[in-house]
Design an enzyme around this catalytic site. Structure first.
Site, mmCIF file in Angstrom:
data_model
loop_
_atom_site.group_PDB
_atom_site.id
_atom_site.type_symbol
_atom_site.label_atom_id
_atom_site.label_comp_id
_atom_site.label_asym_id
_atom_site.label_seq_id
_atom_site.Cartn_x
_atom_site.Cartn_y
_atom_site.Cartn_z
ATOM 1 N NE ARG A 1 -3.415 -2.396 2.817
ATOM 2 C CZ ARG A 1 -3.050 -3.553 3.342
ATOM 3 N NH1 ARG A 1 -1.794 -3.712 3.788
ATOM 4 N NH2 ARG A 1 -3.900 -4.568 3.430
ATOM 5 C CE LYS B 1 -6.386 -1.515 5.091
ATOM 6 N NZ LYS B 1 -7.694 -1.804 4.457
ATOM 7 C CG HIS C 1 -4.960 0.871 -3.213
ATOM 8 N ND1 HIS C 1 -3.774 1.235 -2.596
ATOM 9 C CD2 HIS C 1 -5.840 0.607 -2.204
ATOM 10 C CE1 HIS C 1 -3.936 1.203 -1.280
ATOM 11 N NE2 HIS C 1 -5.173 0.834 -1.020
ATOM 12 N NE ARG D 1 -3.080 -3.342 -1.678
ATOM 13 C CZ ARG D 1 -2.485 -4.177 -0.821
ATOM 14 N NH1 ARG D 1 -1.157 -4.257 -0.798
ATOM 15 N NH2 ARG D 1 -3.190 -4.939 -0.011
ATOM 16 C CG HIS E 1 -5.647 -8.980 0.670
ATOM 17 N ND1 HIS E 1 -5.835 -9.247 -0.670
ATOM 18 C CD2 HIS E 1 -5.578 -7.631 0.777
ATOM 19 C CE1 HIS E 1 -5.867 -8.112 -1.342
ATOM 20 N NE2 HIS E 1 -5.719 -7.117 -0.491
ATOM 21 C CE1 TYR F 1 -6.418 -6.415 -7.429
ATOM 22 C CE2 TYR F 1 -6.314 -7.729 -5.423
ATOM 23 C CZ TYR F 1 -6.278 -6.501 -6.060
ATOM 24 O OH TYR F 1 -6.094 -5.362 -5.323
#
Length: 306
Positions: free
Chosen positions: A157, A181, A252, A255, A278, A287
């Site tokens: 990110r 995160k 993003h 990414r 993730h 994706y």
């Protein structure tokens, strides 16, 4: 965040609101940006309650529903509405734990399921053009080149990219340590091209940008660490310089391109999930829809009976 929004959010940070916002950073490990997002939601909610002459502690499901309806009527997106509800759920859960309220008024209100759009991405040749846009004959351009190369090589990110410290990059082993995160740590390989440009930037450009000591890899001419906003400007400028439609350049985009190109190249979904950081593989699976759609379009275009 604008000055008005900052003042509004800060003004609402009193009593239980302030305690909750500090709690999500100190005890739950959420980022400062997440705190600002929660603060904005709670500022809007407390302002609405004040206008309705209703104390936070006395708000029930009817008030929560009315506030959410107010957001809808005000033209807020489903995403904004959902985020506000999640914020209020966490806030009242905190108040319940602290025995400030006797029940969570959000408990019976369902979070709406919004249709999930496919993320945009660049073609490989567009990425190559974007990576070739910075002027590598000057220190700032070499820094920008190194940042873009590392971003595409790792899929981190932008907040993780600008937050990288000198000891987070291992050029000898060829990997970086990213903090995602909730401060979750992960190791991501960077590849030879990114290793080359990061090494060149560190040896030939970084010291010339500023004499101020800084633990972050990517710095400004003032010696401060780069911000997401700084990099956003760089990306937009690079897109303009290489003839890519600036409307395609989203926060993003690199990414998303990283993940899409890996999967198109045959990478295992679990590996891509680990590199992206993730926690849920369903987030990564989006994706695969992109690559499947592309295969269908190629078949339709090129097969005699497509």
């Amino acid at each position: 965040m604008s000055n008005n929004m900052q003042q509004r959010a800060t003004g609402a940070e009193q009593g239980p609101v302030r305690a909750y916002l500090d709690h999500i950073v100190v005890e739950k490990g959420l980022s400062v940006n997440t705190r600002l997002s929660y603060a904005r939601d709670l500022a809007g909610y407390t302002a609405w309650l004040k206008a309705a002459s209703k104390p936070i502690e006395e708000a029930g499901p009817d008030e929560i529903s009315a506030f959410l309806k107010h957001l809808k009527d005000d033209g807020k997106s489903v995403r904004s509405y959902t985020r506000a509800l999640i914020t209020l759920r966490g806030f009242y859960k905190f108040l319940l734990k602290k025995r400030i309220v006797t029940a969570n008024p959000c408990a019976s209100i369902d979070i709406p399921r919004a249709p999930r759009g496919l993320p945009g991405f660049l073609k490989v040749e567009e990425v190559e053009r974007l990576l070739g846009a910075p002027d590598i004959t000057v220190p700032l351009g070499l820094r920008d080149k190194a940042m873009c190369e590392l971003l595409y090589a790792t899929g981190v990110r932008v907040s993780e990219l600008v937050g990288l410290k000198l000891n987070d990059v291992n050029l000898q082993a060829g990997y970086i340590t990213a903090f995602g995160k909730g401060s979750k740590e992960r190791i991501v390989p960077m590849g030879e091209s990114a290793m080359h440009w990061i090494g060149l930037y560190l040896s030939e450009a970084r010291a010339g940008l500023s004499k101020v000591a800084n633990k972050y890899i990517f710095i400004t001419q003032r010696g401060t660490c780069m911000t997401r906003q700084n990099f956003w400007v760089i990306l937009k400028r690079s897109a303009l310089n290489c003839g890519i439609d600036r409307k395609k350049i989203k926060p993003h985009i690199i990414r998303h391109s990283f993940a899409t190109h890996l999967l198109e190249g045959g990478a295992d979904l679990r590996i891509v999930q680990a590199m992206l950081g993730h926690s849920d593989i369903s987030t990564t699976q989006i994706y695969t829809h992109i690559t499947n759609e592309r295969l269908k379009n190629l078949h339709k275009k090129n097969h005699p009976r497509g």
